[in-house]
Motif scaffolding. Structure first.
Motif, PDB file in Angstrom:
ATOM      1  N   THR A  50       3.443 -16.798  -7.551  1.00  0.00           N
ATOM      2  CA  THR A  50       2.040 -16.201  -7.789  1.00  0.00           C
ATOM      3  C   THR A  50       2.382 -14.701  -8.030  1.00  0.00           C
ATOM      4  N   GLY A  51       1.434 -14.168  -8.850  1.00  0.00           N
ATOM      5  CA  GLY A  51       1.390 -12.852  -9.323  1.00  0.00           C
ATOM      6  C   GLY A  51       2.566 -12.493  -9.842  1.00  0.00           C
ATOM      7  N   THR A  52       3.491 -11.402  -9.936  1.00  0.00           N
ATOM      8  CA  THR A  52       4.543 -11.329 -10.916  1.00  0.00           C
ATOM      9  C   THR A  52       5.681 -12.261 -10.369  1.00  0.00           C
ATOM     10  N   GLY A  53       5.594 -12.636  -9.416  1.00  0.00           N
ATOM     11  CA  GLY A  53       6.814 -13.884  -9.064  1.00  0.00           C
ATOM     12  C   GLY A  53       8.115 -13.056  -8.915  1.00  0.00           C
ATOM     13  N   MET A  54       8.150 -11.810  -8.928  1.00  0.00           N
ATOM     14  CA  MET A  54       9.102 -10.816  -8.562  1.00  0.00           C
ATOM     15  C   MET A  54       9.232 -10.339  -7.180  1.00  0.00           C
ATOM     16  N   LEU A  55      10.258 -10.010  -6.402  1.00  0.00           N
ATOM     17  CA  LEU A  55      10.409  -9.318  -5.405  1.00  0.00           C
ATOM     18  C   LEU A  55      11.062  -8.018  -5.614  1.00  0.00           C
ATOM     19  N   VAL A  56      11.583  -7.884  -6.601  1.00  0.00           N
ATOM     20  CA  VAL A  56      11.907  -6.574  -7.072  1.00  0.00           C
ATOM     21  C   VAL A  56      11.602  -6.274  -8.345  1.00  0.00           C
ATOM     22  N   ASN A  57      10.605  -5.189  -8.380  1.00  0.00           N
ATOM     23  CA  ASN A  57       9.715  -4.672  -9.437  1.00  0.00           C
ATOM     24  C   ASN A  57       9.458  -3.352  -9.539  1.00  0.00           C
ATOM     25  N   MET A  58       9.525  -2.575 -10.467  1.00  0.00           N
ATOM     26  CA  MET A  58       9.396  -1.196 -10.507  1.00  0.00           C
ATOM     27  C   MET A  58       7.817  -0.690 -10.643  1.00  0.00           C
ATOM     28  N   GLU A  59       7.330  -1.781 -11.490  1.00  0.00           N
ATOM     29  CA  GLU A  59       5.682  -1.464 -11.919  1.00  0.00           C
ATOM     30  C   GLU A  59       4.848  -0.914 -10.698  1.00  0.00           C
ATOM     31  N   PRO A  60       5.025  -1.227  -9.479  1.00  0.00           N
ATOM     32  CA  PRO A  60       4.150  -0.560  -8.327  1.00  0.00           C
ATOM     33  C   PRO A  60       4.440   0.907  -8.272  1.00  0.00           C
ATOM     34  N   PHE A  61       5.566   1.199  -8.763  1.00  0.00           N
ATOM     35  CA  PHE A  61       6.012   2.603  -8.359  1.00  0.00           C
ATOM     36  C   PHE A  61       5.779   3.625  -9.829  1.00  0.00           C
ATOM     37  N   ILE A  62       6.116   2.961 -10.938  1.00  0.00           N
ATOM     38  CA  ILE A  62       5.911   3.684 -12.277  1.00  0.00           C
ATOM     39  C   ILE A  62       5.769   2.693 -13.137  1.00  0.00           C
ATOM     40  N   ASN A  63       4.734   2.916 -14.213  1.00  0.00           N
ATOM     41  CA  ASN A  63       4.618   2.153 -15.267  1.00  0.00           C
ATOM     42  C   ASN A  63       4.776   2.789 -16.553  1.00  0.00           C
ATOM     43  N   TYR A  87       3.163  -2.170  -2.322  1.00  0.00           N
ATOM     44  CA  TYR A  87       4.149  -2.566  -3.215  1.00  0.00           C
ATOM     45  C   TYR A  87       4.006  -4.378  -3.265  1.00  0.00           C
ATOM     46  N   PHE A  88       3.836  -5.043  -2.017  1.00  0.00           N
ATOM     47  CA  PHE A  88       3.829  -6.328  -1.881  1.00  0.00           C
ATOM     48  C   PHE A  88       2.027  -6.498  -2.445  1.00  0.00           C
ATOM     49  N   ALA A  89       1.578  -5.652  -2.028  1.00  0.00           N
ATOM     50  CA  ALA A  89       0.003  -6.073  -2.606  1.00  0.00           C
ATOM     51  C   ALA A  89      -0.085  -6.121  -4.099  1.00  0.00           C
ATOM     52  N   HIS A  90       0.477  -5.140  -4.753  1.00  0.00           N
ATOM     53  CA  HIS A  90       0.694  -5.229  -6.199  1.00  0.00           C
ATOM     54  C   HIS A  90       1.295  -6.492  -6.867  1.00  0.00           C
ATOM     55  N   ASN A  91       2.307  -6.866  -6.330  1.00  0.00           N
ATOM     56  CA  ASN A  91       3.322  -8.035  -6.690  1.00  0.00           C
ATOM     57  C   ASN A  91       2.610  -9.356  -6.522  1.00  0.00           C
ATOM     58  N   VAL A  92       1.625  -9.425  -5.421  1.00  0.00           N
ATOM     59  CA  VAL A  92       0.735 -10.365  -5.401  1.00  0.00           C
ATOM     60  C   VAL A  92      -0.174 -10.817  -6.292  1.00  0.00           C
ATOM     61  N   TRP A  93      -1.031  -9.365  -6.689  1.00  0.00           N
ATOM     62  CA  TRP A  93      -2.141  -9.421  -7.681  1.00  0.00           C
ATOM     63  C   TRP A  93      -1.825  -8.155  -8.211  1.00  0.00           C
ATOM     64  N   PRO A  94      -1.422  -8.389  -9.315  1.00  0.00           N
ATOM     65  CA  PRO A  94      -1.004  -7.058 -10.287  1.00  0.00           C
ATOM     66  C   PRO A  94      -2.018  -6.639 -11.083  1.00  0.00           C
ATOM     67  N   ASP A  95      -3.278  -7.632 -11.469  1.00  0.00           N
ATOM     68  CA  ASP A  95      -4.040  -7.292 -12.307  1.00  0.00           C
ATOM     69  C   ASP A  95      -5.065  -6.156 -11.627  1.00  0.00           C
ATOM     70  N   TYR A  96      -4.974  -5.277 -11.390  1.00  0.00           N
ATOM     71  CA  TYR A  96      -6.032  -4.394 -10.741  1.00  0.00           C
ATOM     72  C   TYR A  96      -7.329  -4.372 -11.380  1.00  0.00           C
ATOM     73  N   ALA A  97      -7.355  -4.629 -12.472  1.00  0.00           N
ATOM     74  CA  ALA A  97      -8.976  -4.875 -13.224  1.00  0.00           C
ATOM     75  C   ALA A  97      -9.720  -5.960 -12.713  1.00  0.00           C
ATOM     76  N   SER A  98      -9.229  -6.897 -12.116  1.00  0.00           N
ATOM     77  CA  SER A  98      -9.953  -8.240 -11.910  1.00  0.00           C
ATOM     78  C   SER A  98     -10.279  -8.622 -10.294  1.00  0.00           C
ATOM     79  N   PHE A  99     -10.144  -7.563  -9.720  1.00  0.00           N
ATOM     80  CA  PHE A  99     -10.971  -7.552  -8.314  1.00  0.00           C
ATOM     81  C   PHE A  99     -12.457  -7.825  -8.520  1.00  0.00           C
ATOM     82  N   LYS A 100     -13.081  -8.734  -7.648  1.00  0.00           N
ATOM     83  CA  LYS A 100     -14.391  -8.721  -7.515  1.00  0.00           C
ATOM     84  C   LYS A 100     -15.154  -7.429  -7.135  1.00  0.00           C
ATOM     85  N   ASP A 101     -14.701  -6.829  -6.193  1.00  0.00           N
ATOM     86  CA  ASP A 101     -15.173  -5.773  -5.793  1.00  0.00           C
ATOM     87  C   ASP A 101     -13.859  -4.799  -5.213  1.00  0.00           C
ATOM     88  N   PRO A 102     -13.622  -3.654  -5.736  1.00  0.00           N
ATOM     89  CA  PRO A 102     -12.541  -2.618  -5.384  1.00  0.00           C
ATOM     90  C   PRO A 102     -12.544  -2.373  -3.995  1.00  0.00           C
TER      91      PRO A 102
END
Length: 448
Positions: free
Chosen positions: A175-188, A247-262
């Motif tokens: 689910t999500g990014t499928g990666m436990l090690v990922n720099m995108e939550p810190f810097i893209n 960090y874990f929240a981003h990797n579970v749900w990386p698409d920040y624009a898809s939340f029903k309600d922020p």
């Protein structure tokens, strides 16, 4: 007859840290995640890293001033002793916005939360019930409050650990990014740095509370050592918790624009990783966090009022008095409870707008106090002194001013009005600034 009742020195380092975490409400990482995710374009963990660095500069300055003046009053006392009694009064007046209105925010949230969960009972009933409970605990003293904080913080940490474990399991399942090690939550690299900065400007508010422990200096064992340690522990561990959860929240749900309600984004993420079981625990944890924050913020506000009353900058017979049995500022606690009744009709947005202005104004003057006291008056100007007492607090002060300037217009307007009222009261107190404001001598606070 001279008042000889003193605050009871009974808090250990552990107890003080609990008060700080309770005020901070570490579960706030979930309530702000959705909005922060949109502001930072998904780089919430990176924004928290930056916010942690910003807050560490000011936390350092609080620690230095707590060593110099281990008495109640926090930013009010530090700026009063280091800069001038006039400035001290105005800083104390400003920080009261933070400490008095934070309990109101918690009461409002508690009423909203429970009236939504149990619609048959109106929100004002829940608000009144919580005000009564919090007032009773704080009047009885810090030992009872410490016991309550152990349960509240313990459950919050338990929930955060469960969330992380469920998140790891969900990510490993693809689910999500499928990666436990990922720099995108810190810097893209595809996104400009300004989005991380925008997120940090918001998320610095998550740290409000690390400074509150300085108000318990006269109730802490060995305050010159334990208060600075507590401030740094709260800031560092709080920052780590915020970074890990986001960090874990981003990797579970990386698409920040898809939340029903922020505003309820974390609720969607929690439901995804843990279903109804984790959702239920989250609601309990959130309610407990609100209780803990209300309790700690009311206690802190009462002690700032006590310090100002004891100094004579507020009517001493009322504000500077302690209960002979409980050794707590009962009058101040009851006054804050009465003021908190306004949460029955004020809006959450209006109350929240008051808080941030006072906090960052106080933070700025604590940094200035370090420079004036150590680098200026005590002339600590060696290489170490230049770094510790000029460069570090100067950076902290500049960062705090930057955050103050970038507050929303409501915060700046309402904060400025409150500050102007303080100036007018100070003019009355000092007969047009011709007299020196009343000031407590340090030896009057000495205890065995």
């Amino acid at each position: 007859m001279k008042e000889d009742t003193k605050l009871s020195r009974s808090l250990s380092l552990f107890s003080v840290v609990l008060f700080g975490f309770a005020f901070m409400a570490i579960g706030t990482v979930f309530s702000t995640y959705g909005v922060a995710s949109q502001l930072s374009h998904g780089m919430v963990a990176g924004s928290y890293v930056l916010a942690s660095i910003v807050m560490l500069f000011t936390a350092y300055s609080y620690g230095q001033m707590a060593k110099a003046y281990p008495i109640s009053g926090s930013a009010y006392t530090y700026s009063q002793k280091a800069i001038s009694p006039h400035i001290g009064f105005l800083v104390g007046w400003a920080i009261l916005m933070d400490y008095i209105f934070i309990p109101m925010v918690n009461y409002l949230l508690f009423g909203i939360f429970f009236s939504a969960a149990i619609p048959e009972i109106p929100s004002y009933v829940w608000i009144l019930l919580l005000i009564i409970i919090i007032t009773f605990i704080n009047i009885k003293g810090v030992k009872l409050a410490t016991g309550a904080n152990v349960l509240i913080i313990g459950f919050s940490i338990f929930f955060i650990i469960l969330f992380c474990l469920f998140s790891v399991k969900t990510i490993l399942q693809g689910t999500g990014t499928g990666m436990l090690v990922n720099m995108e939550p810190f810097i893209n690299t595809d996104e400009p740095l300004k989005f991380i900065v925008a997120g940090a400007a918001l998320l610095c508010f998550s740290f409000l509370g690390f400074d509150s422990v300085s108000t318990f200096a006269e109730e802490t064992v060995n305050p010159k050592k334990n208060i600075p340690r507590a401030i740094l522990i709260i800031t560092i561990i709080g920052g780590l918790i915020f970074v890990i959860v986001s960090y874990f929240a981003h990797n579970v749900w990386p698409d920040y624009a898809s939340f029903k309600d922020p505003d309820s984004a974390s609720y969607e993420i929690i439901e995804l990783v843990g279903g109804n079981f984790l959702k239920t625990l989250f609601l309990i944890m959130y309610a407990a966090g609100v209780v803990g924050s209300a309790m700690s913020s009311q206690a802190s506000a009462a002690r700032v009022l006590y310090a100002m009353g004891r100094d004579g900058q507020l009517p001493k017979k009322f504000f500077g008095k302690l209960h002979k049995k409980y050794k707590t500022p009962v009058n101040n606690i009851l006054l804050i409870s009465i003021l908190s009744l306004s949460s029955l009709f004020l809006s959450l947005t209006l109350v929240a707008s008051f808080i941030n202005f006072g906090a960052f104004l106080a933070f700025t003057f604590v940094n200035i106090s370090v420079i004036v006291l150590f680098f200026g008056r005590q002339k600590k100007r060696s290489l170490k002194g230049i770094i510790c007492y000029l460069i570090i607090p100067l950076i902290g002060g500049v960062l705090d001013i930057w955050l103050l300037i970038n507050l929303d217009i409501h915060s700046k307007v309402l904060g400025s009005i409150w500050f102007l009222l303080g100036v007018l009261y100070l003019a009355f107190l000092t007969k047009g600034f011709k007299k020196r404001p009343p000031e407590l001598r340090l030896e009057e606070t000495e205890t065995a």
